[in-house]
Write a protein that holds these residues in place. Structure first.
Motif, mmCIF file in Angstrom:
data_model
loop_
_atom_site.group_PDB
_atom_site.id
_atom_site.type_symbol
_atom_site.label_atom_id
_atom_site.label_comp_id
_atom_site.label_asym_id
_atom_site.label_seq_id
_atom_site.Cartn_x
_atom_site.Cartn_y
_atom_site.Cartn_z
ATOM 1 N N GLN A 179 0.832 -1.200 0.000
ATOM 2 C CA GLN A 179 0.000 0.000 0.000
ATOM 3 C C GLN A 179 0.870 1.254 0.000
ATOM 4 O OE1 GLN A 179 -3.206 -0.765 -0.523
ATOM 5 N NE2 GLN A 179 -2.337 -2.841 -0.423
ATOM 6 N N PRO A 180 0.474 2.290 -0.731
ATOM 7 C CA PRO A 180 1.339 3.471 -0.884
ATOM 8 C C PRO A 180 1.467 4.342 0.359
ATOM 9 C CG PRO A 180 -0.755 3.794 -2.006
ATOM 10 C CD PRO A 180 -0.735 2.362 -1.563
ATOM 11 N N HIS A 181 0.436 4.404 1.169
ATOM 12 C CA HIS A 181 0.468 5.287 2.338
ATOM 13 C C HIS A 181 0.327 4.432 3.596
ATOM 14 C CE1 HIS A 181 0.199 8.611 -0.450
ATOM 15 N NE2 HIS A 181 -0.909 8.093 -0.962
ATOM 16 N N LEU A 182 1.443 4.156 4.224
ATOM 17 C CA LEU A 182 1.459 3.235 5.354
ATOM 18 C C LEU A 182 1.422 3.988 6.676
ATOM 19 C CD1 LEU A 182 4.214 0.740 4.134
ATOM 20 C CD2 LEU A 182 1.735 0.460 4.000
ATOM 21 N N SER A 183 0.521 3.570 7.536
ATOM 22 C CA SER A 183 0.513 4.094 8.896
ATOM 23 C C SER A 183 1.666 3.470 9.670
ATOM 24 C CB SER A 183 -0.815 3.759 9.576
ATOM 25 O OG SER A 183 -0.734 3.994 10.968
ATOM 26 N N HIS A 184 2.247 4.252 10.566
ATOM 27 C CA HIS A 184 3.357 3.724 11.361
ATOM 28 C C HIS A 184 2.912 2.536 12.213
ATOM 29 C CE1 HIS A 184 7.271 3.851 13.297
ATOM 30 N NE2 HIS A 184 6.672 3.748 14.466
ATOM 31 N N THR A 185 1.615 2.474 12.510
ATOM 32 C CA THR A 185 1.112 1.401 13.372
ATOM 33 C C THR A 185 1.177 0.031 12.708
ATOM 34 O OG1 THR A 185 -1.159 1.813 12.615
ATOM 35 C CG2 THR A 185 -0.426 2.969 14.604
ATOM 36 N N LYS A 190 5.441 -8.112 15.564
ATOM 37 C CA LYS A 190 5.171 -9.345 14.815
ATOM 38 C C LYS A 190 5.361 -9.105 13.316
ATOM 39 C CE LYS A 190 2.054 -12.285 16.120
ATOM 40 N NZ LYS A 190 0.770 -12.993 16.425
ATOM 41 N N PHE A 191 4.877 -7.978 12.809
ATOM 42 C CA PHE A 191 5.039 -7.635 11.397
ATOM 43 C C PHE A 191 6.524 -7.590 11.037
ATOM 44 C CE2 PHE A 191 5.594 -4.785 7.852
ATOM 45 C CZ PHE A 191 4.492 -4.978 7.032
ATOM 46 N N LEU A 192 7.318 -6.917 11.858
ATOM 47 C CA LEU A 192 8.748 -6.780 11.567
ATOM 48 C C LEU A 192 9.476 -8.116 11.688
ATOM 49 C CD1 LEU A 192 9.419 -3.385 13.371
ATOM 50 C CD2 LEU A 192 9.401 -3.797 10.904
ATOM 51 N N PHE A 193 9.025 -8.966 12.601
ATOM 52 C CA PHE A 193 9.629 -10.295 12.699
ATOM 53 C C PHE A 193 9.408 -11.068 11.402
ATOM 54 C CE2 PHE A 193 9.102 -14.858 13.595
ATOM 55 C CZ PHE A 193 10.365 -15.150 14.075
ATOM 56 N N TYR A 194 8.183 -11.042 10.908
ATOM 57 C CA TYR A 194 7.864 -11.771 9.678
ATOM 58 C C TYR A 194 8.559 -11.155 8.460
ATOM 59 C CZ TYR A 194 4.145 -14.969 11.272
ATOM 60 O OH TYR A 194 3.441 -15.998 11.851
ATOM 61 N N ILE A 195 8.455 -9.837 8.310
ATOM 62 C CA ILE A 195 8.817 -9.188 7.050
ATOM 63 C C ILE A 195 10.267 -8.713 7.007
ATOM 64 C CG2 ILE A 195 8.209 -7.294 5.479
ATOM 65 C CD1 ILE A 195 6.199 -9.564 5.579
ATOM 66 N N GLU A 245 11.715 1.583 9.760
ATOM 67 C CA GLU A 245 11.070 0.273 9.674
ATOM 68 C C GLU A 245 10.815 -0.118 8.221
ATOM 69 O OE1 GLU A 245 10.303 2.011 13.642
ATOM 70 O OE2 GLU A 245 9.953 2.743 11.609
ATOM 71 N N LEU A 246 10.350 0.846 7.426
ATOM 72 C CA LEU A 246 10.110 0.560 6.007
ATOM 73 C C LEU A 246 11.425 0.276 5.294
ATOM 74 C CD1 LEU A 246 8.221 0.334 3.601
ATOM 75 C CD2 LEU A 246 8.354 2.824 3.314
ATOM 76 N N VAL A 247 12.450 1.038 5.614
ATOM 77 C CA VAL A 247 13.773 0.794 5.027
ATOM 78 C C VAL A 247 14.222 -0.636 5.319
ATOM 79 C CG1 VAL A 247 16.223 1.368 5.190
ATOM 80 C CG2 VAL A 247 14.527 3.192 5.072
ATOM 81 N N SER A 248 14.052 -1.057 6.565
ATOM 82 C CA SER A 248 14.473 -2.400 6.955
ATOM 83 C C SER A 248 13.713 -3.467 6.176
ATOM 84 C CB SER A 248 14.254 -2.597 8.458
ATOM 85 O OG SER A 248 14.624 -3.894 8.854
ATOM 86 N N CYS A 249 12.400 -3.307 6.071
ATOM 87 C CA CYS A 249 11.584 -4.304 5.368
ATOM 88 C C CYS A 249 11.958 -4.386 3.891
ATOM 89 C CB CYS A 249 10.100 -3.960 5.508
ATOM 90 S SG CYS A 249 9.447 -4.153 7.186
#
Length: 286
Positions: A179-185, A190-195, A245-249
């Motif tokens: 999605q183009p506009h991501l909320s920081h939430t 768990k999301f960061l662990f997976y992705i 976080e987005l950079v990391s993913c």
């Protein structure tokens, strides 16, 4: 200092656990600079090994009541920072000695850790955050020491692929990332662990076990190349505003996809699958 550190670490196995002991260990670890860390590791290696094993013992316990103890949390944060210093700033310490500290975990303990992750219903579970840091340090060390081998790397690498990367939840998280506009939430632990964490560890496994490459690369390219291309396309217009976080993913997925193509061989079948036409290549790198 070495004697004091040894006494403090020995006290970790006393019951009840003293917060004063935890706090004093934190202070000693925080006192180590880039210049003093190597000497500290050399003189306290047996005690450091006990400390590292103790950390995994707590991680693998059925009960995680310790997670609510501020002194315990601070010790884990400090130990993680110290371990990163060990990886990058202790050139005088040989690879095997570093590895003995960083990979001081058993397969049984790893299974207990994964069981807790899979039972967790809290998207921002602090336990998952700590495990992600520990796994990330594994990857940092092993990528910096490609000749290092450990059955733990192979086991965790295979596990995260089969249990997490191939899961429906992983695909859902990838769809959200498109999605183009991501909320920081969106960037929960768990999301960061997976992705972020899981692709990084699996990529590490592929690099260390190149002979297993073709057993997995087809799945990676077939299942995720479309997501990869769309994530890059959508977010390439807003690079300046990317969160860490987005950079990391994104970095982890670039690394995984490029890794599949890099180990491709002369005919580059996976590169051609990701970029079937010259236009696709041009559009991606434009």
């Amino acid at each position: 200092m070495e004697s004091i550190f040894h006494q403090l670490v020995a006290a970790l196995h006393e019951s009840p656990l003293s917060t004063d002991v935890l706090d004093q260990i934190v202070v000693l670890l925080q006192q180590q600079t880039d210049q003093s860390a190597s000497s500290f590791v050399t003189s306290t290696h047996p005690s450091l090994l006990i400390l590292e094993r103790w950390a995994w013992e707590l991680f693998s316990q059925e009960s995680h009541l310790w997670i609510d103890e501020p002194s315990c949390q601070q010790l884990f944060r400090t130990l993680a920072i110290f371990n990163e210093k060990l990886i990058f700033n202790c050139g005088e310490i040989d690879m095997e000695k570093k590895g003995s500290l960083l990979f001081s975990v058993t397969i049984e303990q790893v299974n207990s850790v994964f069981m807790h992750i899979e039972r967790s219903t809290y998207d921002n579970d602090p336990f998952i955050a700590f495990i992600s840091i520990w796994f990330d340090n594994h990857a940092k060390f092993a990528f910096d020491n490609l000749e290092y081998t450990s059955p733990i790397i192979n086991y965790i690498g295979r596990y995260v692929f089969n249990k997490y990367i191939k899961s429906k939840e992983y695909k859902i998280f990838l769809t959200q990332l498109r999605q183009p506009h991501l909320s920081h939430t969106i960037f929960t632990t768990k999301f960061l662990f997976y992705i972020a964490t899981c692709p990084s560890y699996f990529n590490l496994y592929l690099v260390h076990e190149a002979k297993m490459f073709y057993d997995y690369a087809d799945d990676i390219v077939q299942c995720f190349s479309e997501d990869y291309l769309e994530i890059i396309r959508v977010h390439s217009y807003s690079v300046a505003s990317w969160s860490k976080e987005l950079v990391s993913c994104i970095a982890r997925h670039i690394s995984l996809t490029v890794g599949c193509c890099w180990l491709d061989g002369e005919n580059q079948p996976h590169m051609k699958a990701v970029f079937p036409t010259e236009k696709a290549v041009h559009d991606h790198f434009e």
